[in-house]
Design a protein around this motif. Structure first.
Motif, short mmCIF file in Angstrom:
data_model
loop_
_atom_site.label_atom_id
_atom_site.label_comp_id
_atom_site.label_asym_id
_atom_site.label_seq_id
_atom_site.Cartn_x
_atom_site.Cartn_y
_atom_site.Cartn_z
N ILE A 17 0.87 -1.19 0.00
CA ILE A 17 0.00 0.00 0.00
C ILE A 17 0.90 1.23 0.00
CG2 ILE A 17 -1.86 1.25 1.15
CD1 ILE A 17 -2.50 -1.36 2.67
N ARG A 23 -5.97 0.11 -0.07
CA ARG A 23 -6.13 -1.11 -0.85
C ARG A 23 -7.25 -1.93 -0.23
NH1 ARG A 23 -3.60 1.37 -3.82
NH2 ARG A 23 -1.66 0.89 -4.89
N ASP A 58 -10.35 3.27 -3.20
CA ASP A 58 -9.93 4.14 -4.31
C ASP A 58 -10.17 5.61 -4.01
OD1 ASP A 58 -9.29 1.85 -5.70
OD2 ASP A 58 -11.17 1.81 -6.83
#
Length: 105
Positions: A17, A23, A58
């Motif tokens: 990450i 993530r 995201d």
């Protein structure tokens, strides 16, 4: 569920990450978003926005909140509470054991 009955899940190295990103992980059938702040701190929340199922891993984040990429609902990383009126997210206990991410579920 008490802390004593929750199982640790090792998710792999924290380097997967990047700093300032999140993530998504499937952990025992739960979709969990793990965020690595620029400070190095890690937080874990439900990976799905309750509004319309947006992928929270995201989303944009800062030191305290993550924004859903679909409709910009904001959620506190420390609590999972929404600052924009959406339903709260589940918050998970997460820590680092050396360089490995450990999530309690």
């Amino acid at each position: 569920m008490s802390l004593a009955t929750r199982a640790p899940h090792r998710l792999g190295p924290v380097d997967q990450i990047p700093f300032g990103e999140g993530r998504a992980f499937d952990v025992a059938g739960e979709q969990v978003a793990v965020f690595r702040l620029r400070s190095g701190a890690v937080h874990a929340l439900s990976a799905v926005c309750p509004h319309r199922g947006g992928p929270l891993a995201d989303g944009q984040l800062d030191a305290t909140v993550v924004l859903c990429p679909l409709h910009l609902n904001a959620f506190e990383l420390a609590t999972g509470c929404s600052t924009t009126g959406a339903a709260p997210l589940t918050r998970y206990d997460v820590s680092l054991d050396g360089d490995e991410i450990v999530l309690l579920l």
